[in-house]
Design a protein around this motif. Structure first.
Motif, PDB file in Angstrom:
ATOM      1  N   LYS A  64       0.965  -1.234  -0.132  1.00 29.52           N
ATOM      2  CA  LYS A  64       0.034   0.046   0.033  1.00 29.52           C
ATOM      3  C   LYS A  64       0.723   1.286  -0.056  1.00 29.52           C
ATOM      4  O   LYS A  64       0.227   2.512  -0.122  1.00 29.52           O
ATOM      5  CB  LYS A  64      -0.858  -0.036   1.251  1.00 29.52           C
ATOM      6  N   ARG A  65       2.211   1.054   0.300  1.00 28.89           N
ATOM      7  CA  ARG A  65       3.259   2.027   0.185  1.00 28.89           C
ATOM      8  C   ARG A  65       2.519   3.243   1.571  1.00 28.89           C
ATOM      9  O   ARG A  65       2.511   4.259   1.161  1.00 28.89           O
ATOM     10  CB  ARG A  65       3.271   3.098  -0.925  1.00 28.89           C
ATOM     11  N   LEU A  66       2.273   2.482   2.549  1.00 32.11           N
ATOM     12  CA  LEU A  66       1.829   3.140   3.671  1.00 32.11           C
ATOM     13  C   LEU A  66       2.606   3.038   4.806  1.00 32.11           C
ATOM     14  O   LEU A  66       3.102   2.117   5.129  1.00 32.11           O
ATOM     15  CB  LEU A  66       0.383   2.726   4.071  1.00 32.11           C
ATOM     16  N   ILE A  67       2.811   4.143   5.786  1.00 34.62           N
ATOM     17  CA  ILE A  67       3.585   3.998   7.113  1.00 34.62           C
ATOM     18  C   ILE A  67       2.530   4.260   8.117  1.00 34.62           C
ATOM     19  O   ILE A  67       1.729   5.208   7.907  1.00 34.62           O
ATOM     20  CB  ILE A  67       4.527   5.091   7.064  1.00 34.62           C
ATOM     21  N   GLU A  68       2.294   3.275   8.850  1.00 31.96           N
ATOM     22  CA  GLU A  68       1.645   3.454  10.154  1.00 31.96           C
ATOM     23  C   GLU A  68       2.506   3.674  11.515  1.00 31.96           C
ATOM     24  O   GLU A  68       3.346   2.984  11.509  1.00 31.96           O
ATOM     25  CB  GLU A  68       0.748   2.135  10.194  1.00 31.96           C
ATOM     26  N   LEU A  69       1.932   4.687  12.103  1.00 32.94           N
ATOM     27  CA  LEU A  69       2.719   4.927  13.413  1.00 32.94           C
ATOM     28  C   LEU A  69       2.111   4.519  14.740  1.00 32.94           C
ATOM     29  O   LEU A  69       0.892   4.840  14.678  1.00 32.94           O
ATOM     30  CB  LEU A  69       3.348   6.226  13.580  1.00 32.94           C
ATOM     31  N   ASN A  70       2.584   4.142  15.627  1.00 37.88           N
ATOM     32  CA  ASN A  70       1.686   4.034  16.982  1.00 37.88           C
ATOM     33  C   ASN A  70       1.974   5.263  17.782  1.00 37.88           C
ATOM     34  O   ASN A  70       3.049   5.672  17.858  1.00 37.88           O
ATOM     35  CB  ASN A  70       2.561   2.985  17.861  1.00 37.88           C
ATOM     36  N   PRO A  71       0.691   5.671  18.047  1.00 38.87           N
ATOM     37  CA  PRO A  71       0.417   7.189  18.599  1.00 38.87           C
ATOM     38  C   PRO A  71       0.916   7.169  20.065  1.00 38.87           C
ATOM     39  O   PRO A  71       1.084   8.139  20.742  1.00 38.87           O
ATOM     40  CB  PRO A  71      -1.009   7.560  18.736  1.00 38.87           C
ATOM     41  N   LYS A  72       0.973   5.819  20.666  1.00 44.83           N
ATOM     42  CA  LYS A  72       1.323   5.752  22.300  1.00 44.83           C
ATOM     43  C   LYS A  72       2.837   6.151  22.249  1.00 44.83           C
ATOM     44  O   LYS A  72       3.251   6.597  23.305  1.00 44.83           O
ATOM     45  CB  LYS A  72       1.446   4.225  22.512  1.00 44.83           C
ATOM     46  N   TYR A  73       3.969   5.979  21.358  1.00 44.08           N
ATOM     47  CA  TYR A  73       5.073   6.424  21.466  1.00 44.08           C
ATOM     48  C   TYR A  73       5.214   7.952  21.479  1.00 44.08           C
ATOM     49  O   TYR A  73       6.066   8.409  22.057  1.00 44.08           O
ATOM     50  CB  TYR A  73       5.866   5.751  20.239  1.00 44.08           C
ATOM     51  N   TYR A  74       4.197   8.732  20.798  1.00 44.67           N
ATOM     52  CA  TYR A  74       4.222  10.083  20.895  1.00 44.67           C
ATOM     53  C   TYR A  74       3.761  10.492  22.279  1.00 44.67           C
ATOM     54  O   TYR A  74       4.436  11.427  22.834  1.00 44.67           O
ATOM     55  CB  TYR A  74       3.342  10.528  19.551  1.00 44.67           C
ATOM     56  N   HIS A  75       2.560   9.907  22.796  1.00 42.16           N
ATOM     57  CA  HIS A  75       2.272  10.416  23.994  1.00 42.16           C
ATOM     58  C   HIS A  75       3.024   9.881  25.231  1.00 42.16           C
ATOM     59  O   HIS A  75       2.982  10.733  26.203  1.00 42.16           O
ATOM     60  CB  HIS A  75       0.547   9.717  24.168  1.00 42.16           C
ATOM     61  N   GLU A  76       3.650   8.874  25.193  1.00 35.83           N
ATOM     62  CA  GLU A  76       4.488   8.354  26.509  1.00 35.83           C
ATOM     63  C   GLU A  76       5.864   8.716  26.186  1.00 35.83           C
ATOM     64  O   GLU A  76       6.386   8.900  27.504  1.00 35.83           O
ATOM     65  CB  GLU A  76       4.118   6.774  26.489  1.00 35.83           C
ATOM     66  N   LEU A  77       6.483   8.773  25.156  1.00 37.85           N
ATOM     67  CA  LEU A  77       8.010   8.950  24.970  1.00 37.85           C
ATOM     68  C   LEU A  77       8.330  10.377  24.367  1.00 37.85           C
ATOM     69  O   LEU A  77       9.492  10.575  24.299  1.00 37.85           O
ATOM     70  CB  LEU A  77       8.397   7.787  24.203  1.00 37.85           C
TER      71      LEU A  77
END
Length: 153
Positions: free
Chosen positions: A43-56
């Protein structure tokens, strides 16, 4: 951080660090649990985990984006983009991208239940509930008592 800011951040990192444009989609995926992000080549898609932004924080998110952009740019160029490929490892070093992401603080407390033997004081850490009426201590056959209850979600 909203979708627009995430897209802008990814485009900026791609232009400054890799000196190549990012032409596809990037999104937050709340269902990711054990990884900071993933690149889906079909899909040429990057998915990111939002917990990494909120917690770290912001810096950890930038590191995850750089790692996923390494996968992305190598895939677009037709080179080896998997973790085991030497081109991928070289690009990680050249762009100062992390090979692994740090563990989330919320994942450190993975034992929801702690039991202790009444007789020998041996501690048992469990992710699932144990029926204390049915099970006994494996060391001395003493009665178990529950010390810590499950987390409430």
């Amino acid at each position: 951080m909203n979708q627009k800011e995430l897209e802008q951040l990814t485009h900026d990192i791609s232009e400054t660090v890799f000196e190549k444009p990012f032409l596809d989609k990037v999104t937050f995926n709340n269902r990711l649990r054990t990884t900071g992000g993933r690149y889906i080549p079909s899909k040429r898609l990057i998915e990111l985990n939002p917990k990494y932004y909120h917690e770290l924080g912001y810096e950890e998110l930038v590191g995850v984006i750089k790692h996923e952009l390494c996968h992305y740019h190598l895939h677009i160029e037709g080179k080896g983009y998997q973790h085991r490929d030497p081109e991928f490892r070289q690009l990680l070093k050249r762009t100062d991208s992390p090979r692994f992401c740090n563990p989330l603080p919320s994942m450190n407390d993975k034992y929801a239940f702690i039991y202790q033997c009444n007789d020998c004081q041996h501690m048992y850490k469990r992710q699932r509930r144990v029926d204390v009426k049915r099970y006994r201590c494996g060391k001395c056959k003493g009665k178990l008592i529950q010390i810590k209850n499950a987390k409430k979600y």
